[in-house]
Design an enzyme around this catalytic site. Structure first.
Site, short mmCIF file in Angstrom:
data_model
loop_
_atom_site.label_atom_id
_atom_site.label_comp_id
_atom_site.label_asym_id
_atom_site.label_seq_id
_atom_site.Cartn_x
_atom_site.Cartn_y
_atom_site.Cartn_z
N PHE A 63 -14.75 11.44 103.66
CA PHE A 63 -14.94 11.89 102.28
C PHE A 63 -15.76 13.18 102.29
O PHE A 63 -16.77 13.27 102.99
CB PHE A 63 -15.63 10.81 101.44
CG PHE A 63 -15.64 11.16 99.99
CD1 PHE A 63 -14.48 11.07 99.23
CD2 PHE A 63 -16.79 11.63 99.38
CE1 PHE A 63 -14.47 11.44 97.88
CE2 PHE A 63 -16.79 12.00 98.03
CZ PHE A 63 -15.64 11.90 97.29
N LYS A 73 -17.95 2.32 91.56
CA LYS A 73 -16.59 1.92 91.92
C LYS A 73 -16.42 0.42 91.68
O LYS A 73 -16.43 -0.03 90.54
CB LYS A 73 -16.30 2.32 93.36
CG LYS A 73 -16.44 3.83 93.61
CD LYS A 73 -16.17 4.15 95.06
CE LYS A 73 -16.44 5.62 95.37
NZ LYS A 73 -15.52 6.54 94.71
C1 LIG Z 1 -16.78 7.60 100.73
C2 LIG Z 1 -17.47 8.16 99.53
N1 LIG Z 1 -18.76 8.51 99.61
C3 LIG Z 1 -19.41 9.01 98.54
C4 LIG Z 1 -18.77 9.17 97.33
C5 LIG Z 1 -19.45 9.71 96.12
O1 LIG Z 1 -20.73 10.03 96.23
P1 LIG Z 1 -21.63 10.37 94.94
O2 LIG Z 1 -22.25 9.06 94.49
O3 LIG Z 1 -22.66 11.29 95.47
O4 LIG Z 1 -20.76 10.96 93.91
C6 LIG Z 1 -17.44 8.81 97.20
C7 LIG Z 1 -16.75 9.00 95.92
O5 LIG Z 1 -15.59 8.83 95.76
C8 LIG Z 1 -16.77 8.31 98.34
O6 LIG Z 1 -15.48 7.98 98.26
#
Ligand SMILES: Cc1ncc(COP(=O)(O)O)c(C=O)c1O
Length: 412
Positions: A126, A221
């Site tokens: 990501f 999520k």
């Molecule tokens: C694997 C992963 N990490 C982190 C995030 C998002 O991080 P944040 O809470 O900083 O928006 C996502 C968002 O889709 C994600 O898929």
């Protein structure tokens, strides 16, 4: 009804979680398959947030930091997350965004050993994981970020390495074997920072059992905490005293209300707090967490994870029975997958738009992936089958080719 439809109906009739769908305010006519991106709204949330605003803020005013338990919210919610990830109540704290928590933990992981000079991740992780690692490395002369395909990644780790791995891949849904990878990494003298954003609330997690040391994850999520909900951070109890947060804000101080000039970290996980917790966001997230824990108590958490797997399987079968076209990107083996399913197709973006017009909300991930998330608390088996049949129908009928389905919005 098709055979598959009948099977789905029987599974819904026997589903111990069926009653939880009504606990969500899902719009009529919508099949929501994007809970892996933004979870649905629990009915309880609006009242909970309104109470926090009107009674706690409006009436209680600043007294609510004590009387309404605001100041304990990061630890209280952390303890609730802990029950979903197989951690101790004192090993998780809710704070900040996943990105900020990654920065804090990666920095602390680098500092664990003077030999650490590589953050090793995989290409296509990501973006925020890679960007945060790159930003951190830019502040640390001698530290670099490397990426390697997942097959070779653990073998390349050593005492100089901090591994940064997303447990369930955001696009493909591939799931690492956390216990095996953690063991192998630790045997090689390395430490792993796990990103659980697509795992928590989707699949079984046992961080303590896996020997995991450091992890972060997302609240908006599968935990249904609402847009931009606070995230969480986990650190195994035994290494907490050796961890130093790079964001040494007052809420992570040993005695924030002593107002001393010099920083001293709080004992334990609280040292990873930075600024004042966002209480309204915390209230919404707590409603989502409480609902999840209620379902886990009522049906047993094994029922949750088994349902995630079944929903994905039915969907895959329905798509593949109806159309030979899209290529399954996600693993077929449920133990190697999260709770979302991705198919590749050259017209994936337009197909997703055509499905959204029919009320089936999934999402598109560039360049050619359509992604469908299945939430065990509110998706039904019948929905999984009907959505799979709709994907096949959109492809067979060619309706995706209408010009309006080719327009791209800022958020896909
Ligand atoms: C694997 C992963 N990490 C982190 C995030 C998002 O991080 P944040 O809470 O900083 O928006 C996502 C968002 O889709 C994600 O898929």
């Amino acid at each position: 009804m098709t055979d598959l439809g009948e099977r789905a109906a029987a599974l819904d009739a026997a589903d111990p979680l069926a009653g939880f769908r009504d606990r969500f305010a899902l719009p009529e006519g919508v099949t929501y398959l994007d809970g892996n991106s933004l979870g649905a709204l629990p009915r309880e949330t609006a009242g909970r947030v309104a109470r926090t605003v009107q009674a706690e803020w409006g009436e209680g005013l600043i007294r609510s930091w004590n009387s309404a338990g605001w100041i304990e919210a990061p630890a209280r919610l952390g303890a609730k997350v802990a029950r979903l990830i197989g951690a101790g109540a004192d090993e998780v704290v809710v704070a900040d965004s996943t990105s900020a928590n990654l920065f804090k933990l990666l920095s602390a992981a680098l500092d664990l050993d003077a030999r650490h000079r590589v953050i090793l991740s995989e290409p296509g992780n990501f973006p925020t994981d890679l960007y945060v690692a790159q930003g951190l490395a830019a502040t640390r002369p001698g530290v670099e970020v490397r990426t390697l395909p997942r097959d070779g990644i653990v073998a390349a780790a050593g005492p100089d390495t901090v591994l940064l791995l997303t447990h369930v891949h955001y696009k493909t849904g591939e799931r690492f074997d956390m216990a095996a990878v953690t063991r192998a990494a630790r045997d090689r003298g390395s430490v792993v920072v796990w990103d659980l954003s697509h795992s928590v609330g989707a699949v079984e997690l046992d961080l303590a059992g896996a020997g995991a040391e450091l992890a972060v994850g997302c609240g908006y999520k599968y935990l249904n905490g609402g847009p931009g909900a606070p995230a969480f951070l986990y650190a195994a109890r035994d290494i907490q005293p050796r961890l130093r947060s790079p964001l040494t804000g007052w809420m992570g101080h040993a005695a924030p209300f002593a107002f001393g000039d010099d920083y001293a970290p709080a004992p334990g996980i609280a040292r990873f707090l930075c600024g004042t917790p966002p209480i309204l966001g915390m209230a919404a997230l707590e409603a989502g967490l409480d609902l999840f824990l209620e379902a886990a108590r009522a049906a047993g958490s094994a029922a949750l994870w088994a349902k995630s797997a079944r929903l994905c399987e039915l969907f895959i079968e329905a798509v593949e029975t109806g159309s030979p076209e899209p290529m399954l990107v996600s693993p077929r083996d449920a133990t190697a997958r999260g709770s979302h399913v991705s198919f590749a197709h050259p017209q994936a973006h337009a197909v997703v738009q055509a499905l959204i017009e029919r009320g089936i909300i999934g999402d598109f991930r560039a360049p050619d992936v359509m992604r469908f998330g299945f939430a065990p608390l509110y998706n039904t088996h019948a929905e999984a089958v009907a959505a799979g049949e709709a994907v096949a129908d959109v492809l067979a009928s060619g309706t995706w080719d209408e010009p309006r389905f080719h327009q791209r919005a800022a958020v896909t």
